[in-house]
Scaffold this motif. Structure first.
Motif, PDB file in Angstrom:
ATOM      1  N   TYR A  24       0.832  -1.204   0.000  1.00 10.22           N
ATOM      2  CA  TYR A  24       0.000   0.000   0.000  1.00 10.22           C
ATOM      3  C   TYR A  24       0.868   1.257   0.000  1.00 10.22           C
ATOM      4  O   TYR A  24       0.593   2.214  -0.732  1.00 10.22           O
ATOM      5  CB  TYR A  24      -0.920  -0.011   1.216  1.00 10.22           C
ATOM      6  N   LEU A  28       0.923   4.162  -2.968  1.00 13.40           N
ATOM      7  CA  LEU A  28       0.654   5.587  -2.763  1.00 13.40           C
ATOM      8  C   LEU A  28       1.738   6.460  -3.384  1.00 13.40           C
ATOM      9  O   LEU A  28       1.464   7.574  -3.833  1.00 13.40           O
ATOM     10  CB  LEU A  28       0.549   5.894  -1.264  1.00 13.40           C
ATOM     11  N   SER A  77      -5.250   3.178   7.670  1.00 11.68           N
ATOM     12  CA  SER A  77      -5.183   4.122   6.558  1.00 11.68           C
ATOM     13  C   SER A  77      -6.372   5.076   6.608  1.00 11.68           C
ATOM     14  O   SER A  77      -7.518   4.638   6.718  1.00 11.68           O
ATOM     15  CB  SER A  77      -5.194   3.359   5.228  1.00 11.68           C
ATOM     16  N   THR A  79      -7.809   8.545   4.444  1.00  7.68           N
ATOM     17  CA  THR A  79      -7.628   9.424   3.290  1.00  7.68           C
ATOM     18  C   THR A  79      -8.555  10.625   3.412  1.00  7.68           C
ATOM     19  O   THR A  79      -9.768  10.474   3.567  1.00  7.68           O
ATOM     20  CB  THR A  79      -7.927   8.676   1.975  1.00  7.68           C
ATOM     21  N   SER A  81     -10.095  13.944   1.652  1.00  5.55           N
ATOM     22  CA  SER A  81     -10.349  14.497   0.321  1.00  5.55           C
ATOM     23  C   SER A  81     -10.928  15.903   0.454  1.00  5.55           C
ATOM     24  O   SER A  81     -11.887  16.121   1.205  1.00  5.55           O
ATOM     25  CB  SER A  81     -11.325  13.598  -0.443  1.00  5.55           C
ATOM     26  N   HIS A 132      -1.616  13.977  -2.746  1.00  8.89           N
ATOM     27  CA  HIS A 132      -1.869  13.793  -4.179  1.00  8.89           C
ATOM     28  C   HIS A 132      -2.675  14.977  -4.713  1.00  8.89           C
ATOM     29  O   HIS A 132      -3.686  15.363  -4.123  1.00  8.89           O
ATOM     30  CB  HIS A 132      -2.670  12.512  -4.428  1.00  8.89           C
ATOM     31  N   HIS A 145      -6.110  15.398  -2.235  1.00 12.96           N
ATOM     32  CA  HIS A 145      -6.342  14.478  -1.131  1.00 12.96           C
ATOM     33  C   HIS A 145      -5.034  14.035  -0.481  1.00 12.96           C
ATOM     34  O   HIS A 145      -3.983  14.011  -1.116  1.00 12.96           O
ATOM     35  CB  HIS A 145      -7.172  13.270  -1.566  1.00 12.96           C
ATOM     36  N   HIS A 147      -3.259  11.012   1.736  1.00 14.39           N
ATOM     37  CA  HIS A 147      -3.270   9.638   2.239  1.00 14.39           C
ATOM     38  C   HIS A 147      -2.390   9.575   3.487  1.00 14.39           C
ATOM     39  O   HIS A 147      -1.239  10.014   3.459  1.00 14.39           O
ATOM     40  CB  HIS A 147      -2.711   8.676   1.191  1.00 14.39           C
ATOM     41  N   THR A 148      -2.928   9.024   4.541  1.00 10.76           N
ATOM     42  CA  THR A 148      -2.134   8.863   5.760  1.00 10.76           C
ATOM     43  C   THR A 148      -2.139   7.401   6.194  1.00 10.76           C
ATOM     44  O   THR A 148      -3.107   6.670   5.963  1.00 10.76           O
ATOM     45  CB  THR A 148      -2.682   9.720   6.919  1.00 10.76           C
TER      46      THR A 148
END
Length: 268
Positions: A24, A28, A77, A79, A81, A132, A145, A147-148
């Motif tokens: 993953y 990313l 995870s 995300t 947005s 991103h 967005h 992603h963490t």
């Protein structure tokens, strides 16, 4: 049009242990596939992913030696947005504020007694954040967005114990959404209530048997009318032909005969 309830956050546990975590993480950061036209920036320390793995490995090894349950997943995870423009510095500020408040909540709820220094270390050295922005492969702009990947293992009680917390519980996502909404308003001055989104068009209902039969009959009527119009056109053409030849004993034109036969047979 309707208002959003919260700025969109999706979350899930990373499965399949270390391999799932690494897959993953690499996905990313990958510039291929649907990320082809996107700008990708890692906002946190590049060693954060390795540190998450070390924490999880240590916890799972201890659990294995004690024969105390199955291995724990490596992270959570989340995300974020945002349907508006946001620069890198602001995104990083938003990320750090969100994580600090979330980790304080996790610590208080689970009585982990995490210090401010421990939380800062978690944010900057043991959490992954990848930003991103840009476009989809079809050229349409994407929502900015973030992603963490948030660790599930914490050095509780001033480092005396390594504790696993199930962050997939609904309470944590609910808290994170509230935290994020408040931070977006505080940092960017934007309220989720002011953002309008388009509703999905209602799906068409299935036609009833009566509606279907009515449409079928109507279509047949239209076909018959079209045939009659064609016959009338041929008759007019025949009259013109008869007047021009001054004779009514000639054979009827083939086009008219064909149209009459079709009408008798119910065909068009």
């Amino acid at each position: 049009m309707r208002s959003l309830k919260n700025w969109t956050i999706t979350a899930e546990s990373l499965k399949n242990g270390r391999d799932g975590f690494l897959s993953y993480y690499q996905y990313l950061k990958s510039q291929s596939g649907k990320h082809k036209n996107q700008t990708i920036q890692e906002l946190t320390n590049k060693s954060s992913a390795i540190n998450i793995i070390r924490l999880a490995d240590g916890f799972n090894l201890s659990r294995k030696l004690k024969k105390d349950g199955r291995p724990s997943n490596y992270g959570w995870s989340a995300t974020f947005s945002y349907p508006f423009e946001i620069d890198t510095l602001t995104m990083k500020l938003l990320f750090e504020s969100n994580m600090r408040k979330l980790l304080n909540y996790v610590s208080d709820f689970n009585k982990l007694k995490l210090t401010d220094d421990a939380i800062n270390k978690l944010i900057h050295e043991e959490t992954v954040a990848i930003f991103h922005s840009g476009f989809k492969t079809n050229g349409q702009p994407i929502n900015n967005h973030l992603h963490t990947i948030i660790p599930k293992h914490f050095r509780a009680h001033h480092g005396a114990r390594l504790v696993s917390v199930d962050l997939t519980h609904k309470r944590y996502l609910k808290a994170l959404k509230a935290i994020n909404d408040a931070n977006v308003y505080e940092i960017l001055g934007m309220s989720v209530l002011d953002h309008q989104i388009k509703t999905k068009t209602e799906q068409k209902k299935r036609k009833t048997a009566t509606e279907y039969s009515f449409e079928k009959v109507a279509a047949q009527v239209d076909e018959t009318q079209a045939l009659l119009d064609e016959i009338n056109a041929h008759i007019a053409k025949y009259k013109q032909w008869a007047n021009e030849t001054q004779s009514h004993n000639e054979d009827v034109p083939k086009e008219l005969n064909r149209a009459i036969v079709q009408l008798r047979n119910g065909n068009t």
